[in-house]
Write a protein that holds these residues in place. Structure first.
Motif, PDB file in Angstrom:
ATOM      1  N   CYS A 196       0.935  -1.360  -0.071  1.00 55.75           N
ATOM      2  CA  CYS A 196       0.140   0.029  -0.096  1.00 55.75           C
ATOM      3  C   CYS A 196       0.962   1.250  -0.012  1.00 55.75           C
ATOM      4  O   CYS A 196       1.818   1.414   0.634  1.00 55.75           O
ATOM      5  CB  CYS A 196      -0.749  -0.176   1.299  1.00 55.75           C
ATOM      6  N   GLY A 233      -0.229   4.046   1.319  1.00 52.24           N
ATOM      7  CA  GLY A 233      -0.246   4.779   2.676  1.00 52.24           C
ATOM      8  C   GLY A 233      -1.027   6.068   2.191  1.00 52.24           C
ATOM      9  O   GLY A 233      -1.923   6.231   1.372  1.00 52.24           O
ATOM     10  N   TYR A 247      -3.448  -1.281  -8.237  1.00 55.25           N
ATOM     11  CA  TYR A 247      -4.798  -0.990  -7.497  1.00 55.25           C
ATOM     12  C   TYR A 247      -5.123   0.287  -7.053  1.00 55.25           C
ATOM     13  O   TYR A 247      -4.589   0.839  -6.483  1.00 55.25           O
ATOM     14  CB  TYR A 247      -4.588  -1.853  -6.206  1.00 55.25           C
ATOM     15  N   TRP A 248      -6.113   0.751  -7.877  1.00 56.72           N
ATOM     16  CA  TRP A 248      -6.440   1.992  -7.547  1.00 56.72           C
ATOM     17  C   TRP A 248      -8.117   2.284  -7.320  1.00 56.72           C
ATOM     18  O   TRP A 248      -8.858   2.235  -8.160  1.00 56.72           O
ATOM     19  CB  TRP A 248      -6.182   2.680  -8.889  1.00 56.72           C
ATOM     20  N   ALA A 249      -8.236   2.155  -5.957  1.00 58.17           N
ATOM     21  CA  ALA A 249      -9.428   2.442  -5.425  1.00 58.17           C
ATOM     22  C   ALA A 249      -9.957   3.494  -5.123  1.00 58.17           C
ATOM     23  O   ALA A 249      -9.707   4.313  -4.244  1.00 58.17           O
ATOM     24  CB  ALA A 249      -9.622   1.316  -4.151  1.00 58.17           C
ATOM     25  N   ILE A 293      -8.353   8.592  -2.841  1.00 58.57           N
ATOM     26  CA  ILE A 293      -7.927   7.173  -3.790  1.00 58.57           C
ATOM     27  C   ILE A 293      -7.081   6.451  -2.790  1.00 58.57           C
ATOM     28  O   ILE A 293      -6.226   7.026  -2.187  1.00 58.57           O
ATOM     29  CB  ILE A 293      -7.403   7.549  -5.182  1.00 58.57           C
ATOM     30  N   ASP A 294      -7.260   5.209  -2.689  1.00 60.64           N
ATOM     31  CA  ASP A 294      -6.451   4.178  -2.109  1.00 60.64           C
ATOM     32  C   ASP A 294      -5.412   3.417  -2.937  1.00 60.64           C
ATOM     33  O   ASP A 294      -6.128   2.600  -3.961  1.00 60.64           O
ATOM     34  CB  ASP A 294      -7.338   3.273  -1.412  1.00 60.64           C
ATOM     35  N   LEU A 295      -4.351   3.852  -3.142  1.00 65.04           N
ATOM     36  CA  LEU A 295      -3.366   3.289  -3.948  1.00 65.04           C
ATOM     37  C   LEU A 295      -2.525   2.021  -3.509  1.00 65.04           C
ATOM     38  O   LEU A 295      -2.033   2.190  -2.502  1.00 65.04           O
ATOM     39  CB  LEU A 295      -2.330   4.302  -4.509  1.00 65.04           C
ATOM     40  N   ALA A 296      -2.252   1.067  -4.287  1.00 63.17           N
ATOM     41  CA  ALA A 296      -1.340  -0.026  -3.610  1.00 63.17           C
ATOM     42  C   ALA A 296      -0.918  -0.892  -5.204  1.00 63.17           C
ATOM     43  O   ALA A 296      -1.407  -0.483  -6.189  1.00 63.17           O
ATOM     44  CB  ALA A 296      -2.139  -1.265  -3.059  1.00 63.17           C
ATOM     45  N   VAL A 318      -4.442  -8.622  -9.275  1.00 61.94           N
ATOM     46  CA  VAL A 318      -4.928  -8.070  -8.141  1.00 61.94           C
ATOM     47  C   VAL A 318      -6.339  -7.880  -8.288  1.00 61.94           C
ATOM     48  O   VAL A 318      -6.830  -7.327  -9.335  1.00 61.94           O
ATOM     49  CB  VAL A 318      -4.075  -6.788  -7.676  1.00 61.94           C
ATOM     50  N   TYR A 339      -4.456  -7.946   1.079  1.00 65.79           N
ATOM     51  CA  TYR A 339      -4.412  -6.319   1.258  1.00 65.79           C
ATOM     52  C   TYR A 339      -5.763  -5.983   1.885  1.00 65.79           C
ATOM     53  O   TYR A 339      -7.079  -6.116   1.627  1.00 65.79           O
ATOM     54  CB  TYR A 339      -4.673  -5.786  -0.184  1.00 65.79           C
ATOM     55  N   GLU A 387      -0.807  -6.989   3.728  1.00 64.38           N
ATOM     56  CA  GLU A 387      -0.679  -5.552   4.167  1.00 64.38           C
ATOM     57  C   GLU A 387      -1.749  -5.230   4.850  1.00 64.38           C
ATOM     58  O   GLU A 387      -2.917  -5.464   4.446  1.00 64.38           O
ATOM     59  CB  GLU A 387      -0.481  -4.728   2.858  1.00 64.38           C
ATOM     60  N   PRO A 433      -2.953  -1.918   6.315  1.00 67.20           N
ATOM     61  CA  PRO A 433      -2.617  -0.497   6.646  1.00 67.20           C
ATOM     62  C   PRO A 433      -3.748   0.197   7.273  1.00 67.20           C
ATOM     63  O   PRO A 433      -4.984  -0.145   7.104  1.00 67.20           O
ATOM     64  CB  PRO A 433      -2.229   0.236   5.292  1.00 67.20           C
ATOM     65  N   LEU A 483      -5.600   3.448   7.067  1.00 73.14           N
ATOM     66  CA  LEU A 483      -5.784   4.648   6.241  1.00 73.14           C
ATOM     67  C   LEU A 483      -6.574   5.711   6.545  1.00 73.14           C
ATOM     68  O   LEU A 483      -7.418   6.091   5.843  1.00 73.14           O
ATOM     69  CB  LEU A 483      -5.760   4.297   4.889  1.00 73.14           C
ATOM     70  N   ILE A 511      -8.629   8.468   4.262  1.00 72.51           N
ATOM     71  CA  ILE A 511      -8.519   7.695   2.803  1.00 72.51           C
ATOM     72  C   ILE A 511      -9.629   6.823   2.977  1.00 72.51           C
ATOM     73  O   ILE A 511     -10.632   6.800   2.001  1.00 72.51           O
ATOM     74  CB  ILE A 511      -7.377   7.062   2.408  1.00 72.51           C
ATOM     75  N   ASP A 526     -11.282  -1.753   3.174  1.00 71.67           N
ATOM     76  CA  ASP A 526     -11.048  -2.124   1.815  1.00 71.67           C
ATOM     77  C   ASP A 526     -10.057  -3.221   1.460  1.00 71.67           C
ATOM     78  O   ASP A 526      -9.144  -3.226   1.923  1.00 71.67           O
ATOM     79  CB  ASP A 526     -10.197  -0.641   1.006  1.00 71.67           C
TER      80      ASP A 526
END
Lengths: 391, 391
Positions: A87, A89, A135-137, A185-188, B85, B135, B172, B174, B176, B179, B186
């Motif tokens: 992630c 973060g 991973y773009w949530a 946006i939650d990016l991983a 993913v 995740y 992971e 996290p 967040l 976010i 998530d």
């Protein structure tokens, strides 16, 4: 691995009017509570370890020593398979504020940060990264309306893949209103690679007294310590637009300095492999700062004789947070983003190879027989094994 | 792949007092706007495709036909590497509401759902799943205070890994805040596998007229269509506690039926491989419902002669949303969660092998020369290639 979070409770325009707070700000005060997460992590680690039996009798074998390391390794016969999901973060919260303040998108660098989180962990085991998945949530379809930002994310993602010579395999772009906050946006990134030839595996089997510690330069805060960095904004007269070093770096704002993208270290580890150098171990210096140098379970003393220059933004954070060196080096990378543990005779060549890839490097210390501790001699700092519960 | 979202705008206690709405509810009305996401997807797909050149000259080659398929495939020599993913989507919002209503945690099933999203996509290319990474991005450390829920997530995750015989490599966790919304999580899973021997690759090279379509039973809504399902709650007198079929399934609430965990199909695909059966192609029936049967770019007519029974919760959703069959089958899985395209002579054995794994199955149709379309003859439904823009 854990990322942590704390909302920036005041927008920087408001923060500008907040009176200076001169008290020390620790990482824990910045909103992280590991006590709540750790029991789950331990339960998850136990359950995960118990799944390895599924591999037996099928031609696959878990490399058990990789449990607790930065990437998971499976023996699939001709080579090892390494995989990870990481992630970013909360660094996007800084990018979002800076976009409002500057009118440009910072998501090209954010993309690189996200990939770096995965790649820099994957390569610690000796793997060549091959495929990255995105991973773009987003908090809703509306996130994608900002074409400038969306394109910056795509472009930055591709560029980082090209630097690391990985294939961008695809990914997931869910819109998660109700789970991810609107406008966020939650990016991983997940990453898969192989350790080939198998003697590139660097899980510390050959780690021992006499090995040299080579440190590779960071570009700034990278993507760890952002909770602290964001909390600090409340204390700054100009918020994210505060100049961090008007004399030596005129015009460099706190926000821009924080958003310097994380260094991608795989070009260095691949160049080392091409040169026949086999690191005995590697540590990605992320959360917990230099305490990560003690990551391997081996009982050994790590003596640092040379300390890299501290990047301006980290120096600024340390000053503003009123942290002494002991606390700063235990939280932030302080100028060193990645550590290579190599045979002493390879150390200088590692530095040359890293520099040839455009990344500054130093032979910074060595391993010695002795109790498990890290001695940063130039700064008079010592961390014992009690200071690090990472695994 | 995309997951979609729409917050349940009314808690079910409030929903109970809302007057019945008798108008038709489409998926688009449930809050999904693909128009905003698609330009980004296209830009990302182009950029991703351009990264493949990094593989050349290094002993690796992208299997370009896997672009646009459910998992990305790389030729690494002795076998193919497949990776992915996948996001769960918004099913956790149902679990969270149901936990409040029932006092128990539903996260064991949620864990299986999340893993199924990744595994069921990965196996479509012929891969044996080997490693899953977790995740779990929470809205803050406090998410983990609910030990019952956290333990259900861990236990369910392990059980699903054991069913699929994959190693849970790590992951992971996290926190967040800022976010991910407070109190929410998530969830996503990455999965890596190999296609071995290489002739197990099922990207449709051998797909053609005369092939049979074998459908595997779903357990319910799985993890797609939840935006619609959650929107519908507003119309129900008892919200999630509404009984969906008092005569045949007394006591079965809408919420519990929605939370039936997604079927894990890898035991079937592995059993087929062990029996020497090589599917020509596979489709995971997720978003877009049965239109997913048209996923492969081949110009061919897909004729369905046998339609599996519709699971009660899907029948209930169709009725409550006032959808005709054409709309329902274009959105929901309607009882079929996975499709195997096999040589006609293998079809009956596929059914037997699936049933031996505890999963109901039907020889449901066949491929014929003709324009690209799906004919569901028993229902008089036709979808053309214009109805599916998935790739």
């Amino acid at each position: 691995m854990q990322s942590t979070s704390q909302p920036s409770s005041l927008p920087s325009t408001v923060a500008a009017s907040v009176a200076a707070d001169t008290s020390t700000l620790s990482y824990e005060q910045a909103g992280v509570n590991y006590d709540l997460i750790d029991p789950l992590k331990i339960a998850a680690q136990r359950a995960a370890a118990a799944t390895a039996v599924s591999m037996t009798g099928r031609g696959f074998a878990e490399v058990t020593a990789s449990r607790g390391e930065s990437a998971y390794v499976l023996d699939v016969g001709p080579f090892y398979l390494a995989s990870i999901v990481e992630c970013l973060g909360t660094k996007t919260l800084v990018a979002d504020e800076m976009a409002q303040l500057t009118g440009r998108s910072w998501y090209d660098g954010i993309a690189q940060d996200t990939i770096a989180m995965a790649i820099n962990d994957l390569i610690t085991v000796g793997a060549t990264p091959l495929v990255v998945q995105a991973y773009w949530a987003a908090g809703g379809s509306a996130w994608f309306e900002d074409k400038l930002r969306a394109n910056a994310l795509v472009d930055g993602w591709k560029k980082a893949c090209d630097v690391c010579k990985v294939a961008w395999g695809g990914g997931e772009t869910p819109a998660l209103a109700g789970i991810v906050e609107a406008g966020r946006i939650d990016l991983a990134a997940s990453c898969t690679g192989i350790v080939s030839p198998k003697d590139r595996l660097s899980l510390g089997d050959h780690l021992g007294a006499g090995d040299a510690i080579v440190l590779l330069a960071s570009s700034g805060i990278h993507a760890n310590g952002l909770s602290l960095a964001r909390k600090l904004v409340e204390r700054l007269p100009q918020g994210y637009l505060t100049e961090i070093d008007p004399v030596n770096h005129p015009g460099l704002s706190y926000g821009a300095a924080l958003l310097a993208p994380t260094v991608l270290y795989s070009p260095v580890t691949e160049a080392l492999a091409a040169a026949g150098i086999r690191p005995h171990y590697c540590a990605n210096i992320t959360g917990h700062g230099w305490r990560k140098l003690l990551r391997h379970p081996i009982e050994m003393t790590y003596r640092i004789h040379t300390v890299p220059p501290v990047t301006p933004v980290l120096k600024f954070i340390q000053e503003q947070a009123r942290q002494d060196d002991h606390e700063a080096y235990s939280t932030l990378n302080m100028g060193a983003g990645f550590a290579l543990y190599v045979a002493a005779e390879d150390a200088e060549r590692c530095v040359e190879i890293a520099k040839a890839q455009g990344i500054d490097a130093w032979v910074a210390g060595r391993l010695e027989a002795g109790p498990k501790r890290l001695l940063i001699e130039p700064l008079g700092i010592e961390y014992g094994s009690d200071d690090l519960q990472l695994r």
